[in-house]
Structures are given as structure tokens and as C-alpha cells.
Design a protein around this motif. Structure first.
Motif, mmCIF file in Angstrom:
data_model
loop_
_atom_site.group_PDB
_atom_site.id
_atom_site.type_symbol
_atom_site.label_atom_id
_atom_site.label_comp_id
_atom_site.label_asym_id
_atom_site.label_seq_id
_atom_site.Cartn_x
_atom_site.Cartn_y
_atom_site.Cartn_z
ATOM 1 N N MET A 191 2.250 -5.749 18.112
ATOM 2 C CA MET A 191 2.849 -4.419 18.183
ATOM 3 C C MET A 191 1.793 -3.333 17.996
ATOM 4 N N SER B 54 1.565 -9.807 4.746
ATOM 5 C CA SER B 54 0.955 -8.479 4.861
ATOM 6 C C SER B 54 1.941 -7.367 4.603
ATOM 7 N N TYR B 55 3.224 -7.695 4.533
ATOM 8 C CA TYR B 55 4.248 -6.697 4.239
ATOM 9 C C TYR B 55 4.234 -5.536 5.232
ATOM 10 N N ASN B 56 3.928 -5.841 6.483
ATOM 11 C CA ASN B 56 4.039 -4.850 7.559
ATOM 12 C C ASN B 56 3.086 -3.676 7.413
ATOM 13 N N GLU B 57 1.965 -3.887 6.763
ATOM 14 C CA GLU B 57 0.954 -2.835 6.701
ATOM 15 C C GLU B 57 0.508 -2.472 8.101
ATOM 16 N N GLN B 58 0.236 -1.199 8.316
ATOM 17 C CA GLN B 58 -0.289 -0.748 9.596
ATOM 18 C C GLN B 58 -1.697 -0.217 9.411
ATOM 19 N N GLU C 91 0.159 -3.199 13.714
ATOM 20 C CA GLU C 91 0.737 -3.860 12.566
ATOM 21 C C GLU C 91 -0.136 -5.036 12.164
ATOM 22 N N PHE D 134 1.504 1.032 17.985
ATOM 23 C CA PHE D 134 2.326 2.220 17.801
ATOM 24 C C PHE D 134 1.523 3.469 18.156
ATOM 25 N N ILE E 104 -9.794 -0.329 14.845
ATOM 26 C CA ILE E 104 -9.201 0.349 15.990
ATOM 27 C C ILE E 104 -10.091 1.509 16.410
ATOM 28 N N TYR F 157 1.549 7.588 17.392
ATOM 29 C CA TYR F 157 2.097 8.653 16.557
ATOM 30 C C TYR F 157 1.524 9.995 17.010
ATOM 31 N N PHE G 288 -4.623 2.205 11.179
ATOM 32 C CA PHE G 288 -4.629 3.355 12.062
ATOM 33 C C PHE G 288 -5.991 3.578 12.700
ATOM 34 N N GLY G 289 -5.954 4.094 13.909
ATOM 35 C CA GLY G 289 -7.163 4.525 14.567
ATOM 36 C C GLY G 289 -7.606 5.874 14.019
ATOM 37 N N PRO G 290 -8.754 6.354 14.483
ATOM 38 C CA PRO G 290 -9.292 7.618 13.964
ATOM 39 C C PRO G 290 -8.572 8.846 14.499
ATOM 40 N N LEU H 279 6.476 9.087 14.904
ATOM 41 C CA LEU H 279 6.322 7.989 15.854
ATOM 42 C C LEU H 279 6.800 8.412 17.226
#
Lengths: 117, 111
Positions: free
Chosen positions: A31, A102-106, A96, A33, A4, A35, A108-110, A45
């Protein structure tokens, strides 16, 4: 894992102006998100953005202040409108991991570090 | 309401010492719990998740439903473990995959 990128990485803005933050993913995701992480605080969020539908905002966040676009499965933007110093935060995009098991791991961007004067 | 509490903002240990980062949650159902880590100048990344019951980089975390806790433990801390650690909860409701984060604990492992 998804890669990302966010633009800009940081910005200093004047009160009353607006800033649009871009989030680009290297694969198609359902999806996305957004934050916010205020100084010394946890990640909160703002909203969930699905392609082809209106974003879903969390309590305390409204579309007029944080309009979100999700034109396709790899891209989203968050606009911080009519900024005030209280909007100074790091804004993070995440996606996501939709793979089976994957158990809903997210991922993240920097982040985008925003300072409002 | 869902809430994640990390009571320690800062935690400092010496290399080789055991470390435990505390996490308590409030949620009436069966949540999914995660530990995320952010090393200096790097982005936030998943460390481990309770459902897979794995050990990553020597860290383990056990979900204790009775105490509503998900403490992160490592028997022998290393300097490279110094980072910001966030406990997170995913309340599995309505298909939403949002995460609720604690405020984080900054771990410093001294030589």
C-alpha cells in the motif's frame, strides 16, 4: 524502515498546467498513500494506491484531478491536473510498514512543495 | 466521522520543564493512535503508538477512552524536542490503513 524518495522536491507551476510527482520506495510495499498538506493545515489523505488496481480516493478528491499510477510494488505517481493556486501544497507519499508487529506504522517521503501561480 | 483535534497550534516551554501536547479524537470504535514528529528540515516520522505502550525519547502517551484523548507527555523537555508534533488516528475498518491527522502542534523548547 523503508526509504522513500520523491521527485521533484519542489516546483513552481503556472495555472492550468499539470505536474506529475514521483514516489520511489527502496523495497516492495503493498500500500502506498498520497497526502496533501496545505499551508497551515494538517495532512489530508488524497488516495490509497495498490499495485494492480485502481486507486481509492477519499471524499473530496477525484481521479480526474489527481490521477494516480501504481505500475509496480516500488513506484507510484500522482498528477495534479489543471492546477490552480488552491493546489499549492506539500504533497507527501507514504508507505505502510508491512512487517509483522509493525502496528501499521507509515513511512513518509520528504514531500514535494508545489506552488501554483 | 473520524476527527483528531490538537487544540494548541503553538506550545513553548523552557528546557527541563514538563510538557504535554494535547490530542483528542472522535471515533466510535477502538482506534489505533499514533504520534508523529517532524523535526526541522526532516521528514515526518513515527514517534510512538499507543498499542505498544512504549516510551520514546522520554515521551509517553496514554490512551484514555473515557475522555477520548491521547495526550503526549514528557517530564523534562529538551531543546532537541523542538519540532512539529502530529497526533494521528487509524480507524481499523475495511482493511484500510489510512491515517487521519490532527493539525499539529509546534513545540518550542527554550534554553
Amino acid at each position: 524502515s523503508a526509504v522513500i524518495s520523491q521527485k521533484p522536491s519542489r516546483d513552481i507551476c503556472q495555472r492550468g498546467t499539470s505536474l506529475t510527482i514521483q514516489c520511489q520506495v527502496d523495497s516492495q510495499v503493498t500500500m502506498m498513500f498520497w497526502y496533501r498538506q496545505q499551508p497551515g493545515q494538517s495532512l489530508t489523505l488524497i488516495a490509497t494506491a495498490n499495485q494492480g488496481s485502481e486507486a481509492t480516493y477519499e471524499s473530496g478528491f477525484v481521479i480526474d484531478k489527481f490521477p494516480i499510477s501504481r505500475p509496480n510494488l516500488t513506484f507510484s505517481t500522482l498528477t495534479v491536473s489543471n492546477m490552480s493556486p488552491e493546489d499549492s501544497s506539500i504533497y507527501l507519499c507514504s508507505v505502510e510498514d508491512g512487517r509483522v508487529g509493525s502496528y501499521n506504522e507509515q513511512f513518509f517521503g520528504p514531500g514535494t512543495r508545489l506552488t501554483v501561480l | 466521522a473520524q476527527r483528531v483535534t490538537q487544540p494548541e497550534k503553538l506550545l513553548s516551554v523552557f528546557k527541563g520543564a514538563p510538557v504535554e501536547l494535547k490530542c483528542n479524537y472522535s471515533y466510535s470504535g477502538s482506534p489505533e493512535l499514533f504520534w508523529y514528529v517532524q523535526y526541522s528540515r526532516q521528514r515526518l516520522q513515527l514517534l510512538l503508538r499507543h498499542i505498544s505502550r512504549e516510551s520514546i525519547k522520554g515521551f509517553t502517551a496514554d490512551l484514555n477512552k473515557g475522555e477520548t484523548s491521547f495526550h503526549l507527555k514528557k517530564p523534562f523537555a529538551q531543546e532537541e524536542d523542538s519540532a512539529m508534533y502530529y497526533c494521528a488516528l487509524n480507524p481499523p475498518q475495511g482493511g484500510s490503513e489510512k491515517l487521519v491527522f490532527g493539525k499539529g502542534t509546534k513545540l518550542t523548547v527554550n534554553p
